[in-house]
Design a protein around this motif. Structure first.
Motif, PDB file in Angstrom:
ATOM      1  N   PHE A 195       0.804  -1.232   0.000  1.00  0.00           N
ATOM      2  CA  PHE A 195       0.000   0.000   0.000  1.00  0.00           C
ATOM      3  C   PHE A 195       0.834   1.279   0.000  1.00  0.00           C
ATOM      4  N   ASP A 196       2.146   1.146  -0.122  1.00  0.00           N
ATOM      5  CA  ASP A 196       2.954   2.350  -0.348  1.00  0.00           C
ATOM      6  C   ASP A 196       2.568   2.963  -1.692  1.00  0.00           C
ATOM      7  N   VAL A 197       2.500   4.286  -1.734  1.00  0.00           N
ATOM      8  CA  VAL A 197       2.198   5.004  -2.974  1.00  0.00           C
ATOM      9  C   VAL A 197       3.323   6.008  -3.229  1.00  0.00           C
ATOM     10  N   TYR A 198       3.883   5.953  -4.425  1.00  0.00           N
ATOM     11  CA  TYR A 198       4.984   6.827  -4.805  1.00  0.00           C
ATOM     12  C   TYR A 198       4.615   7.637  -6.037  1.00  0.00           C
ATOM     13  N   ARG A 199       5.142   8.833  -6.092  1.00  0.00           N
ATOM     14  CA  ARG A 199       4.960   9.667  -7.278  1.00  0.00           C
ATOM     15  C   ARG A 199       6.312   9.991  -7.886  1.00  0.00           C
ATOM     16  N   LEU A 200       6.440   9.721  -9.183  1.00  0.00           N
ATOM     17  CA  LEU A 200       7.645  10.065  -9.931  1.00  0.00           C
ATOM     18  C   LEU A 200       7.363  11.319 -10.734  1.00  0.00           C
ATOM     19  N   GLY A 201       8.005  12.422 -10.371  1.00  0.00           N
ATOM     20  CA  GLY A 201       7.775  13.693 -11.043  1.00  0.00           C
ATOM     21  C   GLY A 201       8.502  13.785 -12.369  1.00  0.00           C
ATOM     22  N   ARG A 202       8.143  14.788 -13.149  1.00  0.00           N
ATOM     23  CA  ARG A 202       8.806  14.993 -14.440  1.00  0.00           C
ATOM     24  C   ARG A 202      10.245  15.457 -14.278  1.00  0.00           C
ATOM     25  N   ASP A 203      10.593  15.857 -13.067  1.00  0.00           N
ATOM     26  CA  ASP A 203      11.972  16.240 -12.781  1.00  0.00           C
ATOM     27  C   ASP A 203      12.790  15.045 -12.311  1.00  0.00           C
ATOM     28  N   SER A 204      12.210  13.838 -12.429  1.00  0.00           N
ATOM     29  CA  SER A 204      12.862  12.577 -12.029  1.00  0.00           C
ATOM     30  C   SER A 204      12.987  12.436 -10.519  1.00  0.00           C
ATOM     31  N   VAL A 205      12.322  13.309  -9.771  1.00  0.00           N
ATOM     32  CA  VAL A 205      12.336  13.208  -8.308  1.00  0.00           C
ATOM     33  C   VAL A 205      11.172  12.319  -7.874  1.00  0.00           C
TER      34      VAL A 205
END
Length: 317
Positions: free
Chosen positions: A302-312
């Protein structure tokens, strides 16, 4: 781009972790994609913020039970939920026979279109927002990784430049985005003059079971995100009476550092690493970190991660 881990255990479920399943969502999209579907994945979906009705495609990395035994239940529940949107399944040779057998014996009539595609290594598939290439791995049976490259955004207008010449947002903007020249105040305007530089799409690899991360080779070079199994620490693996084809934290850390992978999420954690044991997941984290300088997470269910367009990458919850 958002990733929700629905199962992060290796081989069997535990009190802390279910078996393999991972959801991927793209920005401004009304559907989502599932990578692997271990037993009880439908229960995990119910406990998440995801909707079975918006599930579009399932990708299966290999035909070990902890990666696909959840398919029959999920397919049946989708019908019971009256989610009749068509569903695509991509998997190795044998997935079609498995599903045909289950649906035939149970006399299950899904009521929606189910399209099953059996892939081979090096095949590439194109979707609305990304392309996906199938990469071979090293395991006890055929196992694969999926190299995902988000489409570049090439139709962003330089609105500041247009406003500077007096052209406010209007239907003429749409014409420029379509690559058509327009006339404004008697002057012909070419689209390429008013387009911003392309926004490069993000890249990630979602890998199945694999004993040699180095086989991913050039696809890992400067990769935005790698999701890869990390079943054992090196010490545990060295002391196994019977060796199995899985990755150790030591090998994974060395390889991702050599290929300059920007972000790493390790999953497929052996059940022996748990909160009630003398050996916890921090041992896996620490062993990877001895070699790897990038951003590292050990995924939990249930971990949720977001990968931004800045690769962060950031963990949302």
């Amino acid at each position: 781009m958002q990733l929700t881990f629905l199962g992060t255990s290796a081989g069997k479920p535990t009190k802390e972790r279910n078996v393999s399943a991972l959801a991927l969502q793209f920005d401004q999209d009304n559907k989502w994609y599932l990578f692997d579907c271990g037993e009880a994945t439908q229960h995990q979906i119910i406990r998440s913020r995801l909707s079975i009705g918006k599930l579009d495609t399932i990708f299966i990395t290999h035909l070990h039970g902890d990666h696909y035994y959840g398919l029959p239940g999920l397919l049946s529940s989708k019908k019971l939920d009256k989610a009749f949107r068509s569903l695509n399944i991509y998997g190795p040779k044998g997935i079609k026979k498995f599903l045909e057998c289950v649906l035939d014996i149970s006399e299950e009539h899904l009521g929606y279109i189910l399209k099953v595609t059996e892939f081979e290594a090096e095949e590439t598939f194109v979707f609305d927002k990304f392309s996906l290439k199938v990469l071979p791995l090293v395991h006890s049976i055929e196992s694969f990784a999926f190299y995902i490259k988000e489409n570049d955004i090439c139709n962003k207008l330089n609105e500041k430049k247009l406003r500077a010449i007096g052209l406010e947002p209007s239907s003429l903007y749409a014409e420029l985005k379509r690559g058509r020249s327009i006339t404004f105040k008697g002057e012909k305007l070419e689209p390429k003059v008013f387009m911003l530089d392309p926004v490069v799409g993000r890249s990630l690899i979602i890998a199945g079971d694999n004993s040699r991360p180095d086989v991913l080779g050039r696809y890992m070079e400067d990769l935005d995100l790698l999701v890869h199994e990390c079943t054992y620490t090196q010490e545990t693996y060295d002391n196994l009476p019977v060796k199995v084809l899985h990755t150790t934290a030591k090998d994974l850390g060395i390889e991702v550092q050599a290929k300059r992978v920007k972000n790493l999420i390790a999953n497929h954690i052996n059940p022996r690493y748990n909160k009630n044991s003398t050996i916890g997941v921090e041992m896996i984290y620490n062993e990877i970190k001895r070699s790897y300088e990038g951003k590292l997470f050990i995924a939990n269910d249930f971990d949720v991660y977001r990968l931004g367009r800045d690769s962060v990458i950031e963990k949302l919850y």
